[in-house]
Design an enzyme around this catalytic site. Sequence first.
Site, PDB file in Angstrom:
ATOM      1  N   TYR A 170      22.597  -3.602   4.782  1.00  0.00           N
ATOM      2  CA  TYR A 170      23.323  -3.986   6.003  1.00  0.00           C
ATOM      3  C   TYR A 170      23.046  -5.438   6.413  1.00  0.00           C
ATOM      4  O   TYR A 170      23.366  -5.851   7.524  1.00  0.00           O
ATOM      5  CB  TYR A 170      23.057  -3.015   7.160  1.00  0.00           C
ATOM      6  CG  TYR A 170      21.621  -2.743   7.557  1.00  0.00           C
ATOM      7  CD1 TYR A 170      20.816  -3.717   8.144  1.00  0.00           C
ATOM      8  CD2 TYR A 170      21.057  -1.480   7.366  1.00  0.00           C
ATOM      9  CE1 TYR A 170      19.520  -3.460   8.534  1.00  0.00           C
ATOM     10  CE2 TYR A 170      19.758  -1.191   7.749  1.00  0.00           C
ATOM     11  CZ  TYR A 170      18.989  -2.188   8.329  1.00  0.00           C
ATOM     12  OH  TYR A 170      17.693  -1.930   8.710  1.00  0.00           O
ATOM     13  N   GLY A 195       0.798  -1.225   0.000  1.00  0.00           N
ATOM     14  CA  GLY A 195       0.000   0.000   0.000  1.00  0.00           C
ATOM     15  C   GLY A 195       0.831   1.275   0.000  1.00  0.00           C
ATOM     16  O   GLY A 195       0.297   2.357  -0.259  1.00  0.00           O
TER      17      GLY A 195
HETATM   18  C1  HXC Z   1      12.148   2.415  20.738  1.00  0.00           C
HETATM   19  C2  HXC Z   1      10.108   1.694  19.934  1.00  0.00           C
HETATM   20  C3  HXC Z   1      10.142   2.645  18.884  1.00  0.00           C
HETATM   21  C4  HXC Z   1      11.291   3.504  18.830  1.00  0.00           C
HETATM   22  C5  HXC Z   1       8.315   1.510  18.710  1.00  0.00           C
HETATM   23  N1  HXC Z   1       8.964   1.029  19.779  1.00  0.00           N
HETATM   24  N2  HXC Z   1       9.010   2.500  18.134  1.00  0.00           N
HETATM   25  N3  HXC Z   1      11.092   1.565  20.846  1.00  0.00           N
HETATM   26  N4  HXC Z   1      12.256   3.347  19.759  1.00  0.00           N
HETATM   27  N5  HXC Z   1      11.401   4.429  17.884  1.00  0.00           N
HETATM   28  C6  HXC Z   1       8.495  -0.023  20.674  1.00  0.00           C
HETATM   29  C7  HXC Z   1       7.266   0.384  21.432  1.00  0.00           C
HETATM   30  O1  HXC Z   1       7.574   1.147  22.573  1.00  0.00           O
HETATM   31  C8  HXC Z   1       6.674  -0.975  21.798  1.00  0.00           C
HETATM   32  O2  HXC Z   1       7.371  -1.554  22.854  1.00  0.00           O
HETATM   33  C9  HXC Z   1       7.007  -1.829  20.569  1.00  0.00           C
HETATM   34  O3  HXC Z   1       8.095  -1.164  19.917  1.00  0.00           O
HETATM   35  C10 HXC Z   1       5.845  -1.931  19.616  1.00  0.00           C
HETATM   36  O4  HXC Z   1       5.457  -0.634  19.215  1.00  0.00           O
HETATM   37  P1  HXC Z   1       4.052  -0.368  18.531  1.00  0.00           P
HETATM   38  O5  HXC Z   1       4.040   1.025  18.035  1.00  0.00           O
HETATM   39  O6  HXC Z   1       2.965  -0.795  19.442  1.00  0.00           O
HETATM   40  O7  HXC Z   1       4.082  -1.462  17.361  1.00  0.00           O
HETATM   41  P2  HXC Z   1       3.450  -1.445  15.948  1.00  0.00           P
HETATM   42  O8  HXC Z   1       2.272  -0.530  15.867  1.00  0.00           O
HETATM   43  O9  HXC Z   1       3.288  -2.876  15.565  1.00  0.00           O
HETATM   44  O10 HXC Z   1       4.602  -0.777  15.044  1.00  0.00           O
HETATM   45  C11 HXC Z   1       5.625  -1.533  14.517  1.00  0.00           C
HETATM   46  C12 HXC Z   1       6.839  -0.675  14.303  1.00  0.00           C
HETATM   47  C13 HXC Z   1       6.509   0.577  13.470  1.00  0.00           C
HETATM   48  C14 HXC Z   1       7.908  -1.492  13.674  1.00  0.00           C
HETATM   49  C15 HXC Z   1       7.288  -0.241  15.699  1.00  0.00           C
HETATM   50  O11 HXC Z   1       7.678   1.344  13.299  1.00  0.00           O
HETATM   51  C16 HXC Z   1       5.919   0.238  12.132  1.00  0.00           C
HETATM   52  O12 HXC Z   1       4.779  -0.192  12.005  1.00  0.00           O
HETATM   53  N6  HXC Z   1       6.637   0.410  11.034  1.00  0.00           N
HETATM   54  C17 HXC Z   1       6.144   0.019   9.702  1.00  0.00           C
HETATM   55  C18 HXC Z   1       6.714   0.842   8.651  1.00  0.00           C
HETATM   56  C19 HXC Z   1       8.207   0.947   8.661  1.00  0.00           C
HETATM   57  O13 HXC Z   1       8.859   0.900   9.710  1.00  0.00           O
HETATM   58  N7  HXC Z   1       8.777   1.109   7.478  1.00  0.00           N
HETATM   59  C20 HXC Z   1      10.178   1.350   7.359  1.00  0.00           C
HETATM   60  C21 HXC Z   1      10.894   0.087   7.082  1.00  0.00           C
HETATM   61  S1  HXC Z   1      12.442   0.491   6.401  1.00  0.00           S
HETATM   62  P3  HXC Z   1       6.799  -1.530  24.406  1.00  0.00           P
HETATM   63  O14 HXC Z   1       7.804  -2.293  25.174  1.00  0.00           O
HETATM   64  O15 HXC Z   1       6.734  -0.084  24.759  1.00  0.00           O
HETATM   65  O16 HXC Z   1       5.454  -2.189  24.358  1.00  0.00           O
HETATM   66  C22 HXC Z   1      13.408  -0.838   6.421  1.00  0.00           C
HETATM   67  C23 HXC Z   1      14.588  -0.779   5.494  1.00  0.00           C
HETATM   68  C24 HXC Z   1      15.831  -0.370   6.145  1.00  0.00           C
HETATM   69  O17 HXC Z   1      13.183  -1.770   7.062  1.00  0.00           O
HETATM   70  C25 HXC Z   1      16.840   0.168   5.168  1.00  0.00           C
HETATM   71  C26 HXC Z   1      17.009   1.639   5.203  1.00  0.00           C
HETATM   72  C27 HXC Z   1      18.123   2.203   4.373  1.00  0.00           C
END
Ligand code: HXC
Length: 285
Positions: A151, A21
């Site tokens: 990485y 999406g």
């Molecule tokens: C520390 C964090 C955090 C942060 C979340 N958490 N963000 N801890 N620093 N920045 C912790 C929360 O406190 C919680 O732990 C647990 O992670 C779950 O968080 P939620 O927000 O409830 O989870 P959720 O809604 O499932 O979100 C998942 C996610 C989020 C991974 C945390 O970022 C997400 O949905 N991302 C999807 C899109 C995305 O990230 N795209 C980029 C991918 S890029 P506790 O202990 O408090 O319960 C990629 C390529 C890399 O991968 C290459 C780049 C060059």
Amino acid sequence: MNDPFRPDLLQGKTTIVTGGGSGLGRSTALRLASLGAKVAVLGRRPEPLAETVKTIGDAGGTALAVPCDIRDPEAVRQAFDRVEAELGAANQLVNNAAGNFLCPSEDLSPNAFNSVVQIVLYGSFHCTIELGKRLIARQAKGAVVSIVTSYVTNGSAFVLPSAAAKAGVLAMMRSLAVEWATYGIRLNAVAPGPFPTDGAFSRLLPGSEMEKQALRRVPSRRFGEHWELTNLLAYLLSDASPYQTGDLVTIDGAEALFSGQQFAGFAHLDRAMAKELMASLKPRK
Ligand code: HXC
């Protein structure tokens, strides 16, 4: 630019794109559909999936939105059933959905680690195994490409859950490439360097100063464009690459190599200046 591929390159393929999406997943879905694949986009939020499907439909392609949390194996099974009923049985998969954030590892909670590993490693496992089981049962060939990262080989500080999960995905692709070659199922991994998306860049390269720093590590002196990545995926998923399996293909403007090479910094100097500098260091006779 003329399209380097025939418009029917992926005719006859039904392709599932997780995280289709938004970001690179959306670009991938659009590109594969433009080459004739029927595309199912899976993701947690229905609205972006619907938008992707509408864009594909408006361009004359065939697509289906399937809201699904890939961390749940039963939801994945039901999503594959729906794809089969509405588009025909899937024969291809792009494991694209990912989660990631910057965090010092000593501050990670178990749930934070789990949240990324569940999406990246478990989600890719559930989808890959579901596709594989179905292909094997009906004796059909197929292809999987997993999006990892540059990485994946050396790991990366401050994104430990992602680095560990993506390395696991690469190991899974390589293990299954050997195990499932006999069934005609190919599995590869693609490691993109920096390709701008709202999701990744806002989380990992916040602000223009971080972006400038990231650019300094890329010998090609620019970020990737989505079409460059999606053309590679189209090639790997097409019948143009039947012998390629178990591979890790990096597409990053030589960024990963740059970081590991001691004198790579010279590549960013004006070349005339670099030559002058090197000449000045030559021992005089
Ligand atoms: C520390 C964090 C955090 C942060 C979340 N958490 N963000 N801890 N620093 N920045 C912790 C929360 O406190 C919680 O732990 C647990 O992670 C779950 O968080 P939620 O927000 O409830 O989870 P959720 O809604 O499932 O979100 C998942 C996610 C989020 C991974 C945390 O970022 C997400 O949905 N991302 C999807 C899109 C995305 O990230 N795209 C980029 C991918 S890029 P506790 O202990 O408090 O319960 C990629 C390529 C890399 O991968 C290459 C780049 C060059």
